[in-house]
Scaffold this motif. Structure first.
Motif, PDB file in Angstrom:
ATOM      1  N   GLY A  92       0.791  -1.218   0.000  1.00 56.97           N
ATOM      2  CA  GLY A  92       0.000   0.000   0.000  1.00 56.97           C
ATOM      3  C   GLY A  92       0.824   1.268   0.000  1.00 56.97           C
ATOM      4  O   GLY A  92       1.819   1.383  -0.698  1.00 56.97           O
ATOM      5  N   GLN A  93       0.404   2.225   0.792  1.00 57.37           N
ATOM      6  CA  GLN A  93       1.047   3.523   0.852  1.00 57.37           C
ATOM      7  C   GLN A  93       2.490   3.417   1.351  1.00 57.37           C
ATOM      8  O   GLN A  93       3.380   4.091   0.847  1.00 57.37           O
ATOM      9  CB  GLN A  93       0.251   4.455   1.758  1.00 57.37           C
ATOM     10  N   ILE A  94       2.728   2.578   2.333  1.00 57.09           N
ATOM     11  CA  ILE A  94       4.087   2.415   2.874  1.00 57.09           C
ATOM     12  C   ILE A  94       5.026   1.883   1.796  1.00 57.09           C
ATOM     13  O   ILE A  94       6.167   2.326   1.670  1.00 57.09           O
ATOM     14  CB  ILE A  94       4.077   1.476   4.100  1.00 57.09           C
ATOM     15  N   GLY A  95       4.553   0.948   0.998  1.00 54.98           N
ATOM     16  CA  GLY A  95       5.369   0.415  -0.090  1.00 54.98           C
ATOM     17  C   GLY A  95       5.720   1.484  -1.114  1.00 54.98           C
ATOM     18  O   GLY A  95       6.845   1.535  -1.612  1.00 54.98           O
ATOM     19  N   ALA A  96       4.756   2.357  -1.444  1.00 55.10           N
ATOM     20  CA  ALA A  96       5.023   3.447  -2.383  1.00 55.10           C
ATOM     21  C   ALA A  96       6.040   4.432  -1.807  1.00 55.10           C
ATOM     22  O   ALA A  96       6.929   4.915  -2.520  1.00 55.10           O
ATOM     23  CB  ALA A  96       3.723   4.164  -2.726  1.00 55.10           C
ATOM     24  N   GLN A  97       5.931   4.727  -0.521  1.00 53.26           N
ATOM     25  CA  GLN A  97       6.881   5.646   0.109  1.00 53.26           C
ATOM     26  C   GLN A  97       8.282   5.051   0.174  1.00 53.26           C
ATOM     27  O   GLN A  97       9.272   5.755  -0.052  1.00 53.26           O
ATOM     28  CB  GLN A  97       6.398   6.015   1.504  1.00 53.26           C
ATOM     29  N   VAL A  98       8.377   3.760   0.468  1.00 56.42           N
ATOM     30  CA  VAL A  98       9.683   3.095   0.511  1.00 56.42           C
ATOM     31  C   VAL A  98      10.298   3.065  -0.882  1.00 56.42           C
ATOM     32  O   VAL A  98      11.497   3.318  -1.056  1.00 56.42           O
ATOM     33  CB  VAL A  98       9.552   1.674   1.113  1.00 56.42           C
ATOM     34  N   TRP A  99       9.478   2.779  -1.894  1.00 55.01           N
ATOM     35  CA  TRP A  99       9.959   2.749  -3.282  1.00 55.01           C
ATOM     36  C   TRP A  99      10.500   4.116  -3.689  1.00 55.01           C
ATOM     37  O   TRP A  99      11.561   4.219  -4.307  1.00 55.01           O
ATOM     38  CB  TRP A  99       8.810   2.323  -4.194  1.00 55.01           C
ATOM     39  N   LEU A 100       9.774   5.187  -3.348  1.00 52.83           N
ATOM     40  CA  LEU A 100      10.210   6.542  -3.671  1.00 52.83           C
ATOM     41  C   LEU A 100      11.490   6.897  -2.917  1.00 52.83           C
ATOM     42  O   LEU A 100      12.408   7.508  -3.481  1.00 52.83           O
ATOM     43  CB  LEU A 100       9.104   7.538  -3.327  1.00 52.83           C
ATOM     44  N   PHE A 101      11.575   6.505  -1.655  1.00 51.30           N
ATOM     45  CA  PHE A 101      12.772   6.776  -0.856  1.00 51.30           C
ATOM     46  C   PHE A 101      14.001   6.080  -1.444  1.00 51.30           C
ATOM     47  O   PHE A 101      15.068   6.680  -1.550  1.00 51.30           O
ATOM     48  CB  PHE A 101      12.542   6.335   0.592  1.00 51.30           C
ATOM     49  N   ILE A 102      13.845   4.830  -1.846  1.00 52.52           N
ATOM     50  CA  ILE A 102      14.962   4.100  -2.462  1.00 52.52           C
ATOM     51  C   ILE A 102      15.364   4.755  -3.776  1.00 52.52           C
ATOM     52  O   ILE A 102      16.555   4.881  -4.084  1.00 52.52           O
ATOM     53  CB  ILE A 102      14.597   2.614  -2.639  1.00 52.52           C
ATOM     54  N   GLY A 103      14.381   5.207  -4.551  1.00 47.95           N
ATOM     55  CA  GLY A 103      14.690   5.907  -5.794  1.00 47.95           C
ATOM     56  C   GLY A 103      15.478   7.177  -5.560  1.00 47.95           C
ATOM     57  O   GLY A 103      16.456   7.461  -6.267  1.00 47.95           O
ATOM     58  N   PHE A 104      15.081   7.968  -4.552  1.00 48.69           N
ATOM     59  CA  PHE A 104      15.832   9.187  -4.232  1.00 48.69           C
ATOM     60  C   PHE A 104      17.221   8.865  -3.697  1.00 48.69           C
ATOM     61  O   PHE A 104      18.183   9.590  -3.974  1.00 48.69           O
ATOM     62  CB  PHE A 104      15.062  10.067  -3.258  1.00 48.69           C
ATOM     63  N   MET A 105      17.341   7.802  -2.922  1.00 41.29           N
ATOM     64  CA  MET A 105      18.670   7.409  -2.434  1.00 41.29           C
ATOM     65  C   MET A 105      19.585   7.037  -3.591  1.00 41.29           C
ATOM     66  O   MET A 105      20.767   7.416  -3.612  1.00 41.29           O
ATOM     67  CB  MET A 105      18.562   6.240  -1.457  1.00 41.29           C
ATOM     68  N   LEU A 106      19.068   6.295  -4.562  1.00 39.41           N
ATOM     69  CA  LEU A 106      19.866   5.943  -5.733  1.00 39.41           C
ATOM     70  C   LEU A 106      20.238   7.183  -6.544  1.00 39.41           C
ATOM     71  O   LEU A 106      21.372   7.291  -7.045  1.00 39.41           O
ATOM     72  CB  LEU A 106      19.113   4.944  -6.608  1.00 39.41           C
ATOM     73  N   ALA A 107      19.313   8.132  -6.675  1.00 39.23           N
ATOM     74  CA  ALA A 107      19.591   9.351  -7.440  1.00 39.23           C
ATOM     75  C   ALA A 107      20.683  10.184  -6.769  1.00 39.23           C
ATOM     76  O   ALA A 107      21.643  10.613  -7.426  1.00 39.23           O
ATOM     77  CB  ALA A 107      18.315  10.172  -7.601  1.00 39.23           C
ATOM     78  N   PHE A 108      20.534  10.413  -5.462  1.00 39.27           N
ATOM     79  CA  PHE A 108      21.565  11.172  -4.753  1.00 39.27           C
ATOM     80  C   PHE A 108      22.886  10.419  -4.726  1.00 39.27           C
ATOM     81  O   PHE A 108      23.958  11.024  -4.854  1.00 39.27           O
ATOM     82  CB  PHE A 108      21.108  11.480  -3.317  1.00 39.27           C
ATOM     83  N   GLY A 109      22.821   9.111  -4.555  1.00 38.34           N
ATOM     84  CA  GLY A 109      24.048   8.308  -4.527  1.00 38.34           C
ATOM     85  C   GLY A 109      24.802   8.359  -5.835  1.00 38.34           C
ATOM     86  O   GLY A 109      26.040   8.458  -5.855  1.00 38.34           O
ATOM     87  N   SER A 110      24.088   8.306  -6.953  1.00 39.68           N
ATOM     88  CA  SER A 110      24.775   8.366  -8.244  1.00 39.68           C
ATOM     89  C   SER A 110      25.359   9.750  -8.490  1.00 39.68           C
ATOM     90  O   SER A 110      26.438   9.875  -9.073  1.00 39.68           O
ATOM     91  CB  SER A 110      23.826   7.971  -9.372  1.00 39.68           C
TER      92      SER A 110
END
Length: 160
Positions: A92-110
């Protein structure tokens, strides 16, 4: 931040262009141009310096991760993150938030990794050829900012 194109005025001209209706198109085109420019720069550097000593092929990993982060960030709508339009699924909502957080972590990390490659691989050793390091940084910066514009520059109100 999602309303930054709402207050744009085209001077005091009498043109009747409503930027609110074209907001999604402008943000999509701007994000696409930035994404394309990032990949164009790195392809130019790879063609210009094909030797492993000048431009190590493992440096392409940052751009691939930035592209993956671009897709992850924009795969989740703002309504899904807020919980307005998404309640089914495995998380649900928690999964979408975790997915977005991981995406931002990958973006900042790269983006951080591209700065590390630029300074650690090209600036500090004072290599005579610095363009590949600059190209790696700009590729990741353009993809990062393109992803931000595509995520926050569009509005979901026009989709309904």
């Amino acid at each position: 931040m999602s309303g930054f194109l709402d207050g744009i005025r085209c001077g005091d001209c009498e043109c009747s262009v409503d930027w609110g209706e074209r907001r999604n198109a402008i943000a999509s085109v701007a994000a696409g141009v930035l994404f394309f420019t990032g990949w164009w720069i790195i392809i130019d550097a790879a063609v210009k310096y094909p030797e492993e000593a000048d431009f190590h092929h493992a440096y392409h990993t940052c751009g691939v991760i930035a592209t993956l982060a671009f897709l992850m960030i924009n795969a989740v709508s703002n309504g899904q993150v807020r919980g307005d339009s998404y309640s089914e699924g495995c998380m649900g909502q928690i999964g979408a938030q975790v997915w977005l957080f991981i995406g931002f972590m990958l973006a900042f990390g790269s983006l951080i990794a591209s700065m590390w490659i630029l300074f650690g691989g090209f600036v500090v050793p004072q290599k005579p050829i610095m363009y590949p390091g600059i190209a790696i940084f700009f590729q990741n910066a353009f993809i990062f900012f393109g992803g931000l514009i595509f995520k926050f520059g569009r509005t979901e109100d026009l989709w309904q």
